[in-house]
Write a protein that holds these residues in place. Sequence first.
Motif, PDB file in Angstrom:
ATOM      1  N   PHE A 167       1.138  -1.082   0.241  1.00 22.49           N
ATOM      2  CA  PHE A 167      -0.071  -0.130  -0.329  1.00 22.49           C
ATOM      3  C   PHE A 167       1.073   1.106  -0.128  1.00 22.49           C
ATOM      4  O   PHE A 167       0.281   2.551  -0.384  1.00 22.49           O
ATOM      5  N   ILE A 190       1.750   1.641  -3.548  1.00 27.29           N
ATOM      6  CA  ILE A 190       0.659   2.193  -4.341  1.00 27.29           C
ATOM      7  C   ILE A 190       0.749   3.858  -4.395  1.00 27.29           C
ATOM      8  O   ILE A 190       1.017   4.576  -5.145  1.00 27.29           O
ATOM      9  N   LEU A 221       1.292   1.368 -10.964  1.00 26.17           N
ATOM     10  CA  LEU A 221      -0.186   1.937 -10.030  1.00 26.17           C
ATOM     11  C   LEU A 221      -1.081   0.706 -10.413  1.00 26.17           C
ATOM     12  O   LEU A 221      -1.446   0.465  -9.518  1.00 26.17           O
ATOM     13  N   HIS A 222      -0.350   0.181 -11.469  1.00 29.44           N
ATOM     14  CA  HIS A 222      -1.684  -0.256 -12.372  1.00 29.44           C
ATOM     15  C   HIS A 222      -1.946  -1.781 -12.081  1.00 29.44           C
ATOM     16  O   HIS A 222      -2.783  -2.291 -11.563  1.00 29.44           O
ATOM     17  N   CYS A 278      -3.006  -1.585  -7.851  1.00 33.38           N
ATOM     18  CA  CYS A 278      -4.109  -1.545  -7.861  1.00 33.38           C
ATOM     19  C   CYS A 278      -4.968  -2.561  -7.959  1.00 33.38           C
ATOM     20  O   CYS A 278      -6.440  -3.242  -7.422  1.00 33.38           O
ATOM     21  N   ARG A 279      -4.275  -3.191  -9.317  1.00 32.57           N
ATOM     22  CA  ARG A 279      -4.903  -4.921  -9.339  1.00 32.57           C
ATOM     23  C   ARG A 279      -4.512  -5.621  -8.006  1.00 32.57           C
ATOM     24  O   ARG A 279      -5.366  -6.426  -7.401  1.00 32.57           O
ATOM     25  N   ALA A 324      -4.839  -4.415  -4.517  1.00 33.02           N
ATOM     26  CA  ALA A 324      -5.386  -3.938  -3.752  1.00 33.02           C
ATOM     27  C   ALA A 324      -6.637  -4.843  -4.246  1.00 33.02           C
ATOM     28  O   ALA A 324      -7.531  -5.452  -3.058  1.00 33.02           O
ATOM     29  N   ALA A 325      -7.150  -4.949  -5.285  1.00 40.74           N
ATOM     30  CA  ALA A 325      -8.275  -5.429  -5.591  1.00 40.74           C
ATOM     31  C   ALA A 325      -8.657  -6.807  -5.062  1.00 40.74           C
ATOM     32  O   ALA A 325      -9.278  -7.528  -4.696  1.00 40.74           O
TER      33      ALA A 325
END
Lengths: 159, 536
Positions: free
Chosen positions: A98, A101, A113-114, A117-118, A120-121
């Motif tokens: 985190f 990110i 960043l992508h 995010c993936r 974290a998702a």
Amino acid sequence: MKVTLESSDGQVFTVDKEVAELSVIIKEMLVIEQANQDHPIPLLNVGAVELAKVIEYCEHHRNDPTIDDDEDYDSRKKPIEMDDWDKQFTIVNKEMMFELILAANSMQVKPLLHLGCRYAADIVKRMSPTEIRDLFQIDDDFTPEEQDKIEWEKQWTKL
Amino acid sequence: SKLYFGQTHRLHFNHSVASSDSDNNKLKMNHSPIHIPELVEGIGEYLEQVDLARCAQVCKSWQEVFSPVLYRDFGNRVYRDFGNRMTLWSGVQRFSCHIRSLIVVVSDFPTQAQLGPECRYLTKLALKPPPDAYQPLLWCTRLRDVIDCNPSINAFQIHLNNRFDQTLFREQNILRRMPALKELVIVNDHYPDTTNPESNGVFEAILECGPRLESLRYHIFADGLASEDPSTNINNDALPLWPRLSSLDIDDVDGRGMVLLKRCPNLKQFKTSADYFCYRLDDYRALQPVSQHFISGDGDFSLLEHLELSCLQDPWASHALDDLLQIRNRSSNLKTLKLNIWSISTTMIDILTTRHGTFLEKLDLNVSEGISTHNLGLLLTKCRQLIHMKVYVRNGEAGLQELDEFSPWICIDLQSFHLKFRSRSIDDLMDMMTSFFGVTGFNHVTAESVACISPERFWIQIGALKNLRALHLDTEPKTPPFTKALSIEHKDIEHLCGLRRLLKLVIPLDQEFISNDVKENLQLRRPHLQINHTHR
């Protein structure tokens, strides 16, 4: 050509210019401050640990084609390709990821960043609201009536 | 919206943060990407609606950040449960300001009150009025109200339905009510269009809004009978050109299709994929107007990047196609070519490689009759930019020819390679496989001759395609000879593991082809390789 970067806690890193330029922010800074390259570029929001990781990522991806951000969101939705290296890279604890990110966001390193995010998702996927609250230590500030209402409003997602 | 140093906006949460350093599973709340709306949106890209709904239930702040993502695409899938029908639109009005894309397939179209006054920012509207809708007129009126409230709609998609078409297109003129319209999709998937097309006003409405469009898909199951074709009454010269239209997808190049095609001087993408239902015996003739249009100089082929043609099952169609691909005196920018045809002639290969070889990146061939190894080899060696190649041979008879000259394999960018056969004869298949990979494997093995390559060398050949990212081997179910002859043994794993970029392997996962033992070994060596089963 080399550029120097300074983390929020004062540590200085020297990297190749093309590696540093994966960060949109640094790329813009380098254009603006062309004459003044003796001083390290200060990164006020990024700690040394995170910066080292971001640089590690940029070093590995220095030759990747750039992500076109102008595409509409439909095409962005398709999962980005993760290679073995990326998968190894994301095997860190959640807090670290985190932080990464946030670092990638403040430095605008789009592919990282992508990736983040993936990541974290993937963590919140299939978690119940209670489990998410537990993980992020969030208090439930809805009243039981509000919860009922939300449950009712969200019915369409389960069709 | 870029974030600069020191300007990182973080939402402040009111909840208390318990500090428990000993518990590594818990996260410190003040440091999480969930605080930044831009990142929440990014995370939302990778979540399904069910997950988004759960996230929005966590707390008020999360509801605030996740709701816009959750409601952006508000659609309901096929929905039949009458008992729940009333609850479908319940509570939407509270979030309807976030809706950008609305899909309606249910029998009752929501009223303005159900959607709420804030539903004013739609950019996409997709409709499939069900045949059982009980009040078509009410449905249409409500739809018109939503359209009038949303002038920002730029993409509109509708499935035709006999009971609605005339009201929507002729009486209410819905296309004229969308000033920002750029993408239009009109599909008829109920029945072949045997009614008099002039009566519903659909085609006229398209002609009227054409100059505003950038992309048009028009699939109506036309049966192509001239007597019912409204295009016979249309004076082509009187219609304006549509310079903005760059993508055209029509299901048949009948009279109507040609009227549309002739409007578009700046096409970048052209697809015509007649469905099985409108398969006509003389469809090779249907292609002729198209090739004439391009050859005559009326159409400018030089901008075309994507060409997709299918249902040219008549052998004669390939002649029209030869003409079409010639593009006399024009340069080619063709990057993607998808063909579903009877067979590939040597002339066509010649035209393809000399005229289009420079830019071609994606090639998708679906052929009925065998394809000669020689021709495939030529395509692969002369189209230097190929990234994706997919070949599906329906009859699987490999027209084997002696290769008289060898070119080194130069498609070094090839990333995905998909080969599918329907073969009854193992000999055919093996000849095809070995000869084919004999050619393609040449980037490292230049001194070998095709004749020397035995089935045992198959995986060695695969191993030579160093840039391969996905390998898909397929055959008809239950053809054990295939699986046995090409099965993966322990010794073959070496070659597969050498493909550093390979992320996906799709193979028949039966014991004949790969034993559990070998599979486990492979997965141990390449833990991130995704192995999928071909037939379900």
